[in-house]
Motif scaffolding. Structure first.
Motif, PDB file in Angstrom:
ATOM      1  N   TYR A   1     -27.856 -45.045  62.118  1.00 40.45           N
ATOM      2  CA  TYR A   1     -27.362 -44.720  63.461  1.00 40.45           C
ATOM      3  C   TYR A   1     -27.993 -43.416  63.954  1.00 40.45           C
ATOM      4  N   ALA A   2     -28.134 -42.438  63.067  1.00 40.18           N
ATOM      5  CA  ALA A   2     -28.727 -41.153  63.440  1.00 40.18           C
ATOM      6  C   ALA A   2     -30.172 -41.341  63.887  1.00 40.18           C
ATOM      7  N   ARG A   3     -30.895 -42.236  63.217  1.00 44.57           N
ATOM      8  CA  ARG A   3     -32.292 -42.477  63.594  1.00 44.57           C
ATOM      9  C   ARG A   3     -32.381 -43.135  64.975  1.00 44.57           C
ATOM     10  N   LEU A   4     -31.500 -44.069  65.233  1.00 44.18           N
ATOM     11  CA  LEU A   4     -31.472 -44.697  66.552  1.00 44.18           C
ATOM     12  C   LEU A   4     -31.158 -43.667  67.634  1.00 44.18           C
ATOM     13  N   ARG A   5     -30.196 -42.818  67.364  1.00 43.65           N
ATOM     14  CA  ARG A   5     -29.797 -41.819  68.358  1.00 43.65           C
ATOM     15  C   ARG A   5     -30.920 -40.809  68.608  1.00 43.65           C
ATOM     16  N   LYS A   6     -31.610 -40.403  67.561  1.00 44.49           N
ATOM     17  CA  LYS A   6     -32.721 -39.460  67.717  1.00 44.49           C
ATOM     18  C   LYS A   6     -33.856 -40.084  68.522  1.00 44.49           C
ATOM     19  N   ALA A   7     -34.151 -41.371  68.245  1.00 42.72           N
ATOM     20  CA  ALA A   7     -35.200 -42.059  68.992  1.00 42.72           C
ATOM     21  C   ALA A   7     -34.836 -42.142  70.474  1.00 42.72           C
TER      22      ALA A   7
ATOM     23  N   ASP B   1     -35.338 -38.625  71.960  1.00 40.52           N
ATOM     24  CA  ASP B   1     -36.764 -38.280  72.060  1.00 40.52           C
ATOM     25  C   ASP B   1     -37.432 -39.002  73.223  1.00 40.52           C
ATOM     26  N   LYS B   2     -37.019 -40.240  73.460  1.00 41.37           N
ATOM     27  CA  LYS B   2     -37.648 -41.043  74.511  1.00 41.37           C
ATOM     28  C   LYS B   2     -36.921 -40.941  75.855  1.00 41.37           C
ATOM     29  N   GLY B   3     -35.789 -40.259  75.878  1.00 40.08           N
ATOM     30  CA  GLY B   3     -35.027 -40.138  77.119  1.00 40.08           C
ATOM     31  C   GLY B   3     -34.429 -41.454  77.568  1.00 40.08           C
ATOM     32  N   LEU B   4     -34.029 -42.296  76.601  1.00 40.63           N
ATOM     33  CA  LEU B   4     -33.467 -43.609  76.907  1.00 40.63           C
ATOM     34  C   LEU B   4     -32.030 -43.692  76.400  1.00 40.63           C
ATOM     35  N   LYS B   5     -31.327 -44.710  76.885  1.00 38.48           N
ATOM     36  CA  LYS B   5     -29.993 -44.971  76.360  1.00 38.48           C
ATOM     37  C   LYS B   5     -30.107 -45.570  74.968  1.00 38.48           C
ATOM     38  N   LEU B   6     -29.082 -45.351  74.179  1.00 38.87           N
ATOM     39  CA  LEU B   6     -29.090 -45.854  72.804  1.00 38.87           C
ATOM     40  C   LEU B   6     -29.238 -47.375  72.780  1.00 38.87           C
ATOM     41  N   GLY B   7     -28.567 -48.058  73.689  1.00 37.60           N
ATOM     42  CA  GLY B   7     -28.666 -49.512  73.746  1.00 37.60           C
ATOM     43  C   GLY B   7     -30.067 -49.991  74.076  1.00 37.60           C
ATOM     44  N   GLU B   8     -30.779 -49.233  74.934  1.00 45.97           N
ATOM     45  CA  GLU B   8     -32.147 -49.608  75.303  1.00 45.97           C
ATOM     46  C   GLU B   8     -33.090 -49.486  74.109  1.00 45.97           C
ATOM     47  N   VAL B   9     -32.937 -48.400  73.358  1.00 48.13           N
ATOM     48  CA  VAL B   9     -33.774 -48.219  72.158  1.00 48.13           C
ATOM     49  C   VAL B   9     -33.477 -49.313  71.139  1.00 48.13           C
ATOM     50  N   ALA B  10     -32.199 -49.620  70.968  1.00 47.71           N
ATOM     51  CA  ALA B  10     -31.819 -50.664  70.015  1.00 47.71           C
ATOM     52  C   ALA B  10     -32.409 -52.008  70.418  1.00 47.71           C
TER      53      ALA B  10
END
Length: 210
Positions: A181-187, A190-199
């Motif tokens: 979860y921490a890696r998803l949140r950091k990504a 870093d990318k300025g995106l919502k957590l759901g978008e990165v996921a």
């Protein structure tokens, strides 16, 4: 400028020009329609157009962008409403129907379809402003509930996507849940995106790569 004067109305009404002259019913319909428009104007409302309920209604409403739609109908109330509801399906607006049609069997369906107020007979000028004020308040309340429901559904969908992406990281990189979860949140940060978008992007990439 009062709230009513800033409110732009479109009236959906039958074409009175096509009514047979000398027909008492037609004359009564024309007079009722005239009284409705006079009442709206005297109450300070801005009538931007009077339109027929036809297949071009959607395009006309898109051009005019009214704040509220007034449906002036009698025996054809159901048909008129169907046109209006279809025309406002993608861009909802408050709809108020004034009618002398005593058949109220379809009132429930009309309200369910998006009609904010359904007024049968008894039109008096002093009733117009309260009716429209209540219709607007009801419409805004319902729109708020729809937004809340859409947000809740979006949050639920995001949680499902995040859980799937988290499980994928845990499985493929042998990570504990908190670290995944921490890696998803950091990504996301870093990318300025919502957590759901990165996921979702991660899941899409995983599907592509197999």
């Amino acid at each position: 400028m009062t709230p009513s004067q800033s409110l732009r109305l479109v009236i959906i009404a039958p074409d009175l020009v096509q009514l047979e002259p000398g027909d008492e019913h037609a004359d009564a319909l024309a007079e009722r329609s005239r009284q409705l428009r006079i009442g709206l104007l005297e109450s300070g409302y801005n009538i931007v157009a009077v339109l027929p309920a036809d297949t071009f209604l959607n395009e006309r409403l898109a051009q005019l962008q009214p704040d509220m739609i007034i449906v002036d109908a009698e025996s054809d109330a159901r048909d008129s409403l169907e046109h209006v509801v279809v025309a406002t399906r993608d861009e909802r607006r408050p709809i108020v129907l004034f009618t002398n049609d005593n058949d109220t069997s379809h009132v429930k369906d009309a309200v369910a379809a998006g009609v904010s107020a359904y007024v049968v007979a008894g039109l008096a000028p002093e009733r117009i402003r309260p009716i429209l004020d209540v219709a607007m308040a009801r419409f805004e309340h319902e729109q708020g509930l729809r937004r809340e429901l859409a947000d809740a559904r979006g949050e639920l969908q995001d949680r499902k996507v995040i859980d799937r992406a988290k499980s994928l990281l845990m499985q493929r990189q042998n990570l504990p849940e908190a670290e995944a979860y921490a890696r998803l949140r950091k990504a996301a940060m870093d990318k300025g995106l919502k957590l759901g978008e990165v996921a979702q992007r991660m899941l899409d990439a995983a599907d592509l790569l197999g």
